[in-house]
Write a protein that holds these residues in place. Structure first.
Motif, PDB file in Angstrom:
ATOM      1  N   ARG A  32       0.834  -1.194   0.000  1.00 45.11           N
ATOM      2  CA  ARG A  32       0.000   0.000   0.000  1.00 45.11           C
ATOM      3  C   ARG A  32       0.868   1.243   0.000  1.00 45.11           C
ATOM      4  O   ARG A  32       1.941   1.268   0.618  1.00 45.11           O
ATOM      5  CB  ARG A  32      -0.908   0.019   1.245  1.00 45.11           C
ATOM      6  CG  ARG A  32      -1.938  -1.107   1.245  1.00 45.11           C
ATOM      7  CD  ARG A  32      -2.568  -1.325   2.611  1.00 45.11           C
ATOM      8  NE  ARG A  32      -3.472  -2.471   2.538  1.00 45.11           N
ATOM      9  CZ  ARG A  32      -4.796  -2.384   2.539  1.00 45.11           C
ATOM     10  NH1 ARG A  32      -5.380  -1.197   2.648  1.00 45.11           N
ATOM     11  NH2 ARG A  32      -5.534  -3.466   2.458  1.00 45.11           N
ATOM     12  N   VAL A  33       0.386   2.275  -0.678  1.00 48.07           N
ATOM     13  CA  VAL A  33       0.986   3.604  -0.634  1.00 48.07           C
ATOM     14  C   VAL A  33      -0.122   4.559  -0.230  1.00 48.07           C
ATOM     15  O   VAL A  33      -1.217   4.523  -0.796  1.00 48.07           O
ATOM     16  CB  VAL A  33       1.578   4.002  -2.004  1.00 48.07           C
ATOM     17  CG1 VAL A  33       1.974   5.471  -2.021  1.00 48.07           C
ATOM     18  CG2 VAL A  33       2.783   3.125  -2.338  1.00 48.07           C
ATOM     19  N   ASP A  34       0.121   5.403   0.779  1.00 46.97           N
ATOM     20  CA  ASP A  34      -0.929   6.296   1.249  1.00 46.97           C
ATOM     21  C   ASP A  34      -0.386   7.702   1.482  1.00 46.97           C
ATOM     22  O   ASP A  34       0.749   8.018   1.092  1.00 46.97           O
ATOM     23  CB  ASP A  34      -1.621   5.738   2.496  1.00 46.97           C
ATOM     24  CG  ASP A  34      -0.654   5.546   3.668  1.00 46.97           C
ATOM     25  OD1 ASP A  34       0.302   6.326   3.799  1.00 46.97           O
ATOM     26  OD2 ASP A  34      -0.876   4.609   4.455  1.00 46.97           O
ATOM     27  N   GLU A  35      -1.180   8.534   2.148  1.00 51.61           N
ATOM     28  CA  GLU A  35      -0.843   9.954   2.278  1.00 51.61           C
ATOM     29  C   GLU A  35       0.398  10.211   3.123  1.00 51.61           C
ATOM     30  O   GLU A  35       0.988  11.291   3.051  1.00 51.61           O
ATOM     31  CB  GLU A  35      -2.031  10.726   2.866  1.00 51.61           C
ATOM     32  CG  GLU A  35      -2.320  10.471   4.347  1.00 51.61           C
ATOM     33  CD  GLU A  35      -3.199   9.264   4.607  1.00 51.61           C
ATOM     34  OE1 GLU A  35      -3.700   9.135   5.741  1.00 51.61           O
ATOM     35  OE2 GLU A  35      -3.391   8.446   3.678  1.00 51.61           O
ATOM     36  N   ALA A  36       0.825   9.233   3.911  1.00 48.76           N
ATOM     37  CA  ALA A  36       2.018   9.404   4.741  1.00 48.76           C
ATOM     38  C   ALA A  36       3.289   8.912   4.046  1.00 48.76           C
ATOM     39  O   ALA A  36       4.354   8.887   4.670  1.00 48.76           O
ATOM     40  CB  ALA A  36       1.831   8.676   6.073  1.00 48.76           C
ATOM     41  N   LEU A  70      11.633  -9.388  -3.492  1.00 52.20           N
ATOM     42  CA  LEU A  70      11.790  -8.161  -4.261  1.00 52.20           C
ATOM     43  C   LEU A  70      11.127  -8.303  -5.628  1.00 52.20           C
ATOM     44  O   LEU A  70      10.431  -7.381  -6.089  1.00 52.20           O
ATOM     45  CB  LEU A  70      13.276  -7.835  -4.418  1.00 52.20           C
ATOM     46  CG  LEU A  70      13.612  -6.628  -5.315  1.00 52.20           C
ATOM     47  CD1 LEU A  70      12.978  -5.345  -4.791  1.00 52.20           C
ATOM     48  CD2 LEU A  70      15.127  -6.468  -5.447  1.00 52.20           C
ATOM     49  N   HIS A  71      11.314  -9.435  -6.277  1.00 48.09           N
ATOM     50  CA  HIS A  71      10.710  -9.662  -7.593  1.00 48.09           C
ATOM     51  C   HIS A  71       9.182  -9.595  -7.508  1.00 48.09           C
ATOM     52  O   HIS A  71       8.532  -8.973  -8.373  1.00 48.09           O
ATOM     53  CB  HIS A  71      11.156 -11.025  -8.129  1.00 48.09           C
ATOM     54  CG  HIS A  71      10.529 -11.400  -9.437  1.00 48.09           C
ATOM     55  ND1 HIS A  71      10.904 -10.840 -10.642  1.00 48.09           N
ATOM     56  CD2 HIS A  71       9.530 -12.270  -9.737  1.00 48.09           C
ATOM     57  CE1 HIS A  71      10.175 -11.352 -11.620  1.00 48.09           C
ATOM     58  NE2 HIS A  71       9.322 -12.219 -11.090  1.00 48.09           N
ATOM     59  N   GLU A  72       8.602 -10.214  -6.488  1.00 43.60           N
ATOM     60  CA  GLU A  72       7.152 -10.178  -6.323  1.00 43.60           C
ATOM     61  C   GLU A  72       6.666  -8.749  -6.123  1.00 43.60           C
ATOM     62  O   GLU A  72       5.632  -8.342  -6.664  1.00 43.60           O
ATOM     63  CB  GLU A  72       6.743 -11.053  -5.128  1.00 43.60           C
ATOM     64  CG  GLU A  72       6.994 -12.532  -5.298  1.00 43.60           C
ATOM     65  CD  GLU A  72       5.996 -13.201  -6.241  1.00 43.60           C
ATOM     66  OE1 GLU A  72       4.829 -12.765  -6.272  1.00 43.60           O
ATOM     67  OE2 GLU A  72       6.387 -14.148  -6.950  1.00 43.60           O
ATOM     68  N   ALA A  73       7.398  -7.974  -5.332  1.00 36.97           N
ATOM     69  CA  ALA A  73       7.005  -6.590  -5.078  1.00 36.97           C
ATOM     70  C   ALA A  73       7.121  -5.740  -6.338  1.00 36.97           C
ATOM     71  O   ALA A  73       6.250  -4.897  -6.621  1.00 36.97           O
ATOM     72  CB  ALA A  73       7.868  -6.000  -3.957  1.00 36.97           C
ATOM     73  N   THR A  79       1.320  -0.660 -10.090  1.00 32.96           N
ATOM     74  CA  THR A  79      -0.081  -0.362  -9.775  1.00 32.96           C
ATOM     75  C   THR A  79      -0.211   0.633  -8.632  1.00 32.96           C
ATOM     76  O   THR A  79      -1.316   1.098  -8.341  1.00 32.96           O
ATOM     77  CB  THR A  79      -0.834  -1.652  -9.400  1.00 32.96           C
ATOM     78  OG1 THR A  79      -0.350  -2.151  -8.140  1.00 32.96           O
ATOM     79  CG2 THR A  79      -0.660  -2.712 -10.472  1.00 32.96           C
ATOM     80  N   LEU A  80       0.916   0.971  -7.993  1.00 34.61           N
ATOM     81  CA  LEU A  80       0.907   1.854  -6.829  1.00 34.61           C
ATOM     82  C   LEU A  80       1.546   3.207  -7.103  1.00 34.61           C
ATOM     83  O   LEU A  80       1.813   3.962  -6.168  1.00 34.61           O
ATOM     84  CB  LEU A  80       1.640   1.174  -5.655  1.00 34.61           C
ATOM     85  CG  LEU A  80       1.091  -0.183  -5.212  1.00 34.61           C
ATOM     86  CD1 LEU A  80       2.011  -0.807  -4.183  1.00 34.61           C
ATOM     87  CD2 LEU A  80      -0.309  -0.027  -4.646  1.00 34.61           C
ATOM     88  N   THR A  90      11.410   4.215 -10.247  1.00 35.56           N
ATOM     89  CA  THR A  90      11.106   5.601  -9.919  1.00 35.56           C
ATOM     90  C   THR A  90       9.942   5.599  -8.937  1.00 35.56           C
ATOM     91  O   THR A  90       8.858   5.085  -9.237  1.00 35.56           O
ATOM     92  CB  THR A  90      10.731   6.413 -11.166  1.00 35.56           C
ATOM     93  OG1 THR A  90      11.807   6.331 -12.109  1.00 35.56           O
ATOM     94  CG2 THR A  90      10.494   7.872 -10.807  1.00 35.56           C
ATOM     95  N   CYS A  91      10.174   6.153  -7.760  1.00 33.66           N
ATOM     96  CA  CYS A  91       9.204   6.104  -6.672  1.00 33.66           C
ATOM     97  C   CYS A  91       8.181   7.236  -6.803  1.00 33.66           C
ATOM     98  O   CYS A  91       8.397   8.188  -7.562  1.00 33.66           O
ATOM     99  CB  CYS A  91       9.932   6.211  -5.336  1.00 33.66           C
ATOM    100  SG  CYS A  91      11.123   4.864  -5.056  1.00 33.66           S
ATOM    101  N   PRO A  92       7.072   7.150  -6.069  1.00 33.53           N
ATOM    102  CA  PRO A  92       6.049   8.193  -6.157  1.00 33.53           C
ATOM    103  C   PRO A  92       6.547   9.594  -5.803  1.00 33.53           C
ATOM    104  O   PRO A  92       5.961  10.582  -6.240  1.00 33.53           O
ATOM    105  CB  PRO A  92       4.990   7.720  -5.152  1.00 33.53           C
ATOM    106  CG  PRO A  92       5.132   6.229  -5.153  1.00 33.53           C
ATOM    107  CD  PRO A  92       6.602   5.987  -5.293  1.00 33.53           C
ATOM    108  N   ASP A  93       7.627   9.696  -5.022  1.00 33.16           N
ATOM    109  CA  ASP A  93       8.186  11.004  -4.685  1.00 33.16           C
ATOM    110  C   ASP A  93       9.270  11.448  -5.661  1.00 33.16           C
ATOM    111  O   ASP A  93       9.933  12.467  -5.447  1.00 33.16           O
ATOM    112  CB  ASP A  93       8.734  11.009  -3.262  1.00 33.16           C
ATOM    113  CG  ASP A  93       9.817   9.955  -3.044  1.00 33.16           C
ATOM    114  OD1 ASP A  93      10.104   9.172  -3.983  1.00 33.16           O
ATOM    115  OD2 ASP A  93      10.387   9.908  -1.939  1.00 33.16           O
ATOM    116  N   GLY A  94       9.469  10.698  -6.743  1.00 35.50           N
ATOM    117  CA  GLY A  94      10.424  11.085  -7.778  1.00 35.50           C
ATOM    118  C   GLY A  94      11.811  10.511  -7.623  1.00 35.50           C
ATOM    119  O   GLY A  94      12.631  10.630  -8.547  1.00 35.50           O
TER     120      GLY A  94
END
Length: 249
Positions: A32-36, A70-73, A79-80, A90-94
């Protein structure tokens, strides 16, 4: 930084109290990725940079299982909000993380809010063989690394011999593609996410302090990896100010 990591709400399915072990099928995503995210990942990176020996552990024989995790993730991360191009994430924060040049559990810790604890069957019990644990809730990775389930939960009062047998049967029964989940509930005096505590130290925080100003709940998803057969605890930590805590059933 502590205030910045606070959540303002819980998932609806985390407000219904259940007794130990309190496990049910996980129908939602196990990542999960959320507001925090931004604040939690900043704290994780600081811990991985400053005290890696406190938050990372991996047995040599479990390198393959860690790589499999790691491969599964990586298969789920697009999708996240992540972009995965080969070994470059590349992560959601860039931020960009090269997972080919980073140990697999550390790579997970630098990309995701979740903690990951690997448990593998050794004899009659599952043993903690690897972890990236940046946000422990009053326990020490160094003390629990390499130990079986029955030792890991000592000295939790509610973890009776009967519960221990049930939890071991649960670990034996986790099936590939059918994750399970549970959650805990604790009250803390501060919102710091990194809360290690030795088993010999006095308990200063936790469920025996219901007047604490911060509510902490871990969503713990259990899944089995298909090749190594390792069971993984995937832990997503929520911390809320008392005023934002919903009525718990």
């Amino acid at each position: 930084m502590a205030e910045m990591t606070l959540h303002t709400e819980l998932p609806a399915d985390m407000t219904d109290t259940r007794g130990l072990p309190g496990v049910q099928p996980e129908h939602g995503p196990w990542l999960r990725v959320d507001e925090a995210y931004a604040a939690q990942i900043a704290r994780r990176i600081a811990l991985l940079d400053d005290v890696p020996e406190q938050v990372l552990y991996l047995e040599t024989a479990s390198q393959g299982a860690a790589q499999e995790l790691l491969h599964e993730a990586l298969n789920i991360m697009p999708t996240l909000g992540f972009t995965v191009e080969g070994a470059q994430v590349t992560c959601p924060d860039g931020r960009k993380v090269d997972v080919s040049s980073t140990a697999p559990l550390e790579a997970l810790g630098r990309c995701l809010q979740n903690d990951f604890v690997m448990m593998e069957k050794r004899g009659d019990e599952h043993v903690l063989t690897g972890a990236v644990l940046c946000f422990p809730a009053s326990w020490s990775l160094a003390e629990k690394a390499g130990r079986p389930l029955s030792d890991i939960h000592i000295p939790v009062d509610e973890y009776t011999e009967n519960v221990a047998r049930r939890v071991q049967r649960l670990f034996d029964g986790v099936q590939v593609g059918r994750p399970l989940w549970r959650f805990n509930q604790l009250w803390y005096q501060d919102a710091e996410l990194h809360q290690p505590r030795s088993a010999t130290a006095p308990l200063r925080v936790g469920s025996n302090l219901p007047d604490g100003p911060f509510y902490r709940s871990e969503r713990q998803t259990l899944l089995r990896l298909p090749l190594s057969r390792a069971v993984i605890f995937v832990v997503h930590t929520y911390v809320l100010a008392r005023a934002d805590v919903p009525e718990l059933r």
